[in-house]
Motif scaffolding. Structure first.
Motif, PDB file in Angstrom:
ATOM      1  N   GLU A 139       0.834  -1.210   0.000  1.00  0.00           N
ATOM      2  CA  GLU A 139       0.000   0.000   0.000  1.00  0.00           C
ATOM      3  C   GLU A 139       0.868   1.259   0.000  1.00  0.00           C
ATOM      4  O   GLU A 139       0.625   2.207   0.739  1.00  0.00           O
ATOM      5  CB  GLU A 139      -0.927  -0.005   1.210  1.00  0.00           C
ATOM      6  CG  GLU A 139      -1.874  -1.190   1.243  1.00  0.00           C
ATOM      7  CD  GLU A 139      -2.799  -1.144   2.456  1.00  0.00           C
ATOM      8  OE1 GLU A 139      -2.330  -0.740   3.547  1.00  0.00           O
ATOM      9  OE2 GLU A 139      -3.984  -1.499   2.311  1.00  0.00           O
ATOM     10  N   LEU A 140       1.875   1.274  -0.851  1.00  0.00           N
ATOM     11  CA  LEU A 140       2.804   2.395  -0.893  1.00  0.00           C
ATOM     12  C   LEU A 140       2.177   3.623  -1.540  1.00  0.00           C
ATOM     13  O   LEU A 140       1.321   3.521  -2.422  1.00  0.00           O
ATOM     14  CB  LEU A 140       4.053   2.007  -1.685  1.00  0.00           C
ATOM     15  CG  LEU A 140       4.840   0.796  -1.172  1.00  0.00           C
ATOM     16  CD1 LEU A 140       5.957   0.455  -2.144  1.00  0.00           C
ATOM     17  CD2 LEU A 140       5.405   1.090   0.214  1.00  0.00           C
ATOM     18  N   LYS A 141       2.632   4.788  -1.108  1.00  0.00           N
ATOM     19  CA  LYS A 141       2.200   6.045  -1.714  1.00  0.00           C
ATOM     20  C   LYS A 141       2.875   6.211  -3.073  1.00  0.00           C
ATOM     21  O   LYS A 141       3.869   5.552  -3.389  1.00  0.00           O
ATOM     22  CB  LYS A 141       2.573   7.216  -0.812  1.00  0.00           C
ATOM     23  CG  LYS A 141       1.870   7.213   0.527  1.00  0.00           C
ATOM     24  CD  LYS A 141       2.326   8.398   1.361  1.00  0.00           C
ATOM     25  CE  LYS A 141       1.637   8.402   2.714  1.00  0.00           C
ATOM     26  NZ  LYS A 141       2.094   9.538   3.566  1.00  0.00           N
ATOM     27  N   GLY A 142       2.355   7.143  -3.856  1.00  0.00           N
ATOM     28  CA  GLY A 142       2.908   7.395  -5.175  1.00  0.00           C
ATOM     29  C   GLY A 142       4.387   7.732  -5.149  1.00  0.00           C
ATOM     30  O   GLY A 142       5.142   7.328  -6.038  1.00  0.00           O
ATOM     31  N   SER A 143       4.812   8.449  -4.133  1.00  0.00           N
ATOM     32  CA  SER A 143       6.209   8.870  -4.037  1.00  0.00           C
ATOM     33  C   SER A 143       7.156   7.735  -3.645  1.00  0.00           C
ATOM     34  O   SER A 143       8.372   7.885  -3.732  1.00  0.00           O
ATOM     35  CB  SER A 143       6.341  10.012  -3.021  1.00  0.00           C
ATOM     36  OG  SER A 143       5.865   9.592  -1.750  1.00  0.00           O
ATOM     37  N   GLU A 144       6.595   6.596  -3.214  1.00  0.00           N
ATOM     38  CA  GLU A 144       7.415   5.471  -2.740  1.00  0.00           C
ATOM     39  C   GLU A 144       7.504   4.318  -3.739  1.00  0.00           C
ATOM     40  O   GLU A 144       8.349   3.427  -3.600  1.00  0.00           O
ATOM     41  CB  GLU A 144       6.836   4.935  -1.427  1.00  0.00           C
ATOM     42  CG  GLU A 144       6.746   5.968  -0.320  1.00  0.00           C
ATOM     43  CD  GLU A 144       5.915   5.499   0.870  1.00  0.00           C
ATOM     44  OE1 GLU A 144       6.242   5.900   1.994  1.00  0.00           O
ATOM     45  OE2 GLU A 144       4.934   4.736   0.653  1.00  0.00           O
ATOM     46  N   MET A 145       6.658   4.336  -4.751  1.00  0.00           N
ATOM     47  CA  MET A 145       6.521   3.169  -5.630  1.00  0.00           C
ATOM     48  C   MET A 145       7.743   2.904  -6.499  1.00  0.00           C
ATOM     49  O   MET A 145       8.175   1.759  -6.642  1.00  0.00           O
ATOM     50  CB  MET A 145       5.292   3.341  -6.528  1.00  0.00           C
ATOM     51  CG  MET A 145       3.978   3.355  -5.795  1.00  0.00           C
ATOM     52  SD  MET A 145       2.565   3.332  -6.937  1.00  0.00           S
ATOM     53  CE  MET A 145       2.772   4.899  -7.782  1.00  0.00           C
ATOM     54  N   ALA A 146       8.268   3.957  -7.126  1.00  0.00           N
ATOM     55  CA  ALA A 146       9.366   3.767  -8.073  1.00  0.00           C
ATOM     56  C   ALA A 146      10.580   3.131  -7.408  1.00  0.00           C
ATOM     57  O   ALA A 146      11.192   2.197  -7.950  1.00  0.00           O
ATOM     58  CB  ALA A 146       9.738   5.098  -8.720  1.00  0.00           C
ATOM     59  N   ALA A 147      10.925   3.633  -6.227  1.00  0.00           N
ATOM     60  CA  ALA A 147      12.081   3.074  -5.511  1.00  0.00           C
ATOM     61  C   ALA A 147      11.847   1.617  -5.158  1.00  0.00           C
ATOM     62  O   ALA A 147      12.756   0.779  -5.288  1.00  0.00           O
ATOM     63  CB  ALA A 147      12.358   3.889  -4.251  1.00  0.00           C
ATOM     64  N   ALA A 148      10.638   1.283  -4.721  1.00  0.00           N
ATOM     65  CA  ALA A 148      10.321  -0.106  -4.362  1.00  0.00           C
ATOM     66  C   ALA A 148      10.418  -1.014  -5.583  1.00  0.00           C
ATOM     67  O   ALA A 148      10.909  -2.148  -5.501  1.00  0.00           O
ATOM     68  CB  ALA A 148       8.926  -0.179  -3.751  1.00  0.00           C
ATOM     69  N   LEU A 149       9.960  -0.510  -6.739  1.00  0.00           N
ATOM     70  CA  LEU A 149      10.019  -1.303  -7.970  1.00  0.00           C
ATOM     71  C   LEU A 149      11.467  -1.551  -8.376  1.00  0.00           C
ATOM     72  O   LEU A 149      11.854  -2.680  -8.702  1.00  0.00           O
ATOM     73  CB  LEU A 149       9.266  -0.566  -9.082  1.00  0.00           C
ATOM     74  CG  LEU A 149       8.974  -1.349 -10.363  1.00  0.00           C
ATOM     75  CD1 LEU A 149       8.003  -2.494 -10.088  1.00  0.00           C
ATOM     76  CD2 LEU A 149       8.410  -0.425 -11.442  1.00  0.00           C
ATOM     77  N   CYS A 150      12.275  -0.512  -8.327  1.00  0.00           N
ATOM     78  CA  CYS A 150      13.679  -0.642  -8.754  1.00  0.00           C
ATOM     79  C   CYS A 150      14.536  -1.378  -7.716  1.00  0.00           C
ATOM     80  O   CYS A 150      15.562  -1.963  -8.069  1.00  0.00           O
ATOM     81  CB  CYS A 150      14.252   0.734  -9.052  1.00  0.00           C
ATOM     82  SG  CYS A 150      13.596   1.455 -10.584  1.00  0.00           S
ATOM     83  N   ASP A 151      14.105  -1.366  -6.465  1.00  0.00           N
ATOM     84  CA  ASP A 151      14.823  -2.114  -5.427  1.00  0.00           C
ATOM     85  C   ASP A 151      14.377  -3.574  -5.355  1.00  0.00           C
ATOM     86  O   ASP A 151      14.770  -4.309  -4.442  1.00  0.00           O
ATOM     87  CB  ASP A 151      14.613  -1.455  -4.058  1.00  0.00           C
ATOM     88  CG  ASP A 151      15.348  -0.135  -3.931  1.00  0.00           C
ATOM     89  OD1 ASP A 151      16.264   0.110  -4.739  1.00  0.00           O
ATOM     90  OD2 ASP A 151      15.000   0.672  -3.028  1.00  0.00           O
ATOM     91  N   ASN A 152      13.521  -3.983  -6.304  1.00  0.00           N
ATOM     92  CA  ASN A 152      13.022  -5.364  -6.393  1.00  0.00           C
ATOM     93  C   ASN A 152      12.207  -5.776  -5.167  1.00  0.00           C
ATOM     94  O   ASN A 152      12.212  -6.936  -4.761  1.00  0.00           O
ATOM     95  CB  ASN A 152      14.172  -6.347  -6.615  1.00  0.00           C
ATOM     96  CG  ASN A 152      13.692  -7.678  -7.183  1.00  0.00           C
ATOM     97  OD1 ASN A 152      12.600  -7.760  -7.752  1.00  0.00           O
ATOM     98  ND2 ASN A 152      14.492  -8.722  -7.019  1.00  0.00           N
ATOM     99  N   LYS A 153      11.487  -4.789  -4.597  1.00  0.00           N
ATOM    100  CA  LYS A 153      10.594  -5.097  -3.480  1.00  0.00           C
ATOM    101  C   LYS A 153       9.180  -5.385  -3.965  1.00  0.00           C
ATOM    102  O   LYS A 153       8.383  -6.003  -3.266  1.00  0.00           O
ATOM    103  CB  LYS A 153      10.596  -3.936  -2.485  1.00  0.00           C
ATOM    104  CG  LYS A 153      11.943  -3.750  -1.782  1.00  0.00           C
ATOM    105  CD  LYS A 153      11.905  -2.590  -0.815  1.00  0.00           C
ATOM    106  CE  LYS A 153      13.255  -2.425  -0.120  1.00  0.00           C
ATOM    107  NZ  LYS A 153      13.267  -1.237   0.797  1.00  0.00           N
ATOM    108  N   ILE A 154       8.861  -4.885  -5.159  1.00  0.00           N
ATOM    109  CA  ILE A 154       7.583  -5.177  -5.806  1.00  0.00           C
ATOM    110  C   ILE A 154       7.848  -5.446  -7.283  1.00  0.00           C
ATOM    111  O   ILE A 154       8.899  -5.073  -7.820  1.00  0.00           O
ATOM    112  CB  ILE A 154       6.559  -4.015  -5.666  1.00  0.00           C
ATOM    113  CG1 ILE A 154       7.133  -2.707  -6.251  1.00  0.00           C
ATOM    114  CG2 ILE A 154       6.129  -3.835  -4.228  1.00  0.00           C
ATOM    115  CD1 ILE A 154       6.128  -1.557  -6.286  1.00  0.00           C
ATOM    116  N   ASP A 155       6.903  -6.113  -7.931  1.00  0.00           N
ATOM    117  CA  ASP A 155       7.005  -6.380  -9.370  1.00  0.00           C
ATOM    118  C   ASP A 155       6.166  -5.415 -10.190  1.00  0.00           C
ATOM    119  O   ASP A 155       6.428  -5.232 -11.386  1.00  0.00           O
ATOM    120  CB  ASP A 155       6.510  -7.807  -9.687  1.00  0.00           C
ATOM    121  CG  ASP A 155       7.296  -8.878  -8.961  1.00  0.00           C
ATOM    122  OD1 ASP A 155       8.532  -8.901  -9.100  1.00  0.00           O
ATOM    123  OD2 ASP A 155       6.664  -9.672  -8.221  1.00  0.00           O
TER     124      ASP A 155
END
Length: 328
Positions: free
Chosen positions: A180-196
């Motif tokens: 349930e990440l905010k918009g400002s947190e999504m890109a980093a999570a995607l690139c850090d391989n925390k989400i697909d």
């Protein structure tokens, strides 16, 4: 109506008082404050609110209003906070404007918000799915079993994601992870391989998607099929949308999806002169407004005052549009 006095506004007042020796002037005594609820700082809602406030504040000596843009949880939060009297204006997806006014979907328990008033529509917002290229995902249905950011509670994108999931017969339990990440947190999570997968209902180009596509190997995928065809056919606030190929690194071909529109809303409890000032300054300075974000480049005032608006126009806005020849 409860007014929101931001730290910036308070600081400005203190500074002004110090500068003039604590002697109040007529202008400072008459100055009133309005706030626009937006969204996350990496989306398009925040710069939308900022662009509107910039135009309003240029002529604040004439109308007496100082405008501030507040970063918030997004569409649903903004509408609920306007309803509570804690925001004067807010940016919201066209579908959630419709549902709030009619008391449907997410707003069924709260009932119809009959005091909701429309100001104008802004940019189109395609439902956008960004995935890691190593995830094996090539379309929306492939996200089952993957780590998916479904959006933060209170955001329009979270609510729209739930509509799409329901249309495809998906549940949170179908995902390896439903974050349930905010918009400002999504890109980093995607690139850090925390989400697909990151989902964003947003105007383009969007900073969060630019961040992801320039930082790691990701791509945008189509959101199509019979469930989407039915959503578009059954709901007047949805339409087929295309994200141009080449806009983002890693996605050379056009991406087909569906979308809504961003709208600015308020309440009938907001004074007519406040709504008039916001509407008039935005529409009469549309050339300047278009230059404040790439998503605004093709906006036309005559469509902005009608497209995607389910709630009645605020009388103050209607007065401005009649004076400008935008409505009869």
């Amino acid at each position: 109506m409860k007014k929101i006095f931001t730290k910036t506004a308070i600081a400005a007042t203190v500074l002004a008082a110090a500068t003039i020796g604590s002697i109040p002037t007529v202008a400072s005594a008459a100055q009133k404050f309005v706030s626009i609820g937006t969204g996350g700082v990496t989306g398009v809602y925040y710069p939308t609110g900022g662009a509107i406030c910039r135009l309003v504040n240029k002529t604040r000596k004439e109308h007496g209003y100082r405008c501030s843009a507040e970063s918030t949880g997004g569409s649903v939060y903004n509408i609920n906070t306007i309803r509570a009297g804690e925001l004067e204006f807010g940016v919201a997806q066209s579908d959630w404007q419709f549902h709030s006014f009619n008391g449907t979907s997410k707003f069924k328990d709260a009932g119809p918000f009959k005091e909701l008033r429309a100001m104008f529509s802004v940019h189109p917002e395609p439902f956008t799915v960004v995935v890691r290229t190593d995830s094996g995902i090539n379309n929306f249905e492939d996200i089952k079993g993957k780590r998916v950011n479904i959006g933060n509670p209170g955001s329009g994108q979270r609510a729209t994601m739930e509509v799409v999931m329901d249309a495809f017969g998906m549940k949170n339990s179908d995902f390896a992870l439903a974050s349930e990440l905010k918009g400002s947190e999504m890109a980093a999570a995607l690139c850090d391989n925390k989400i697909d997968v990151m989902i964003y209902t947003v105007g383009h180009p969007a900073a969060a998607i630019k961040e992801a596509t320039t930082s790691c190997d990701v791509k945008l995928v189509n959101v199509t099929g019979a469930p989407i065809d039915k959503l578009v056919a059954d709901n007047p606030f949805y339409r087929v949308a295309t994200i141009p190929g080449g806009m983002y690194a890693g996605t050379d071909k056009d991406v087909t999806t569906f979308g809504v529109g961003a709208t600015v809303v308020t309440s009938s409890n907001v004074p007519d002169d406040a709504a008039y000032a916001v509407a008039k300054e935005t529409m009469s300075n549309i050339e300047q407004f278009r230059k404040l974000h790439p998503a605004f480049a093709n906006l036309e005032p005559k469509t902005m005052v009608s497209d995607g608006l389910s709630a009645p126009l605020h009388p103050g806005a209607a007065k401005a549009y009649k004076e400008l020849g935008l409505i009869k």
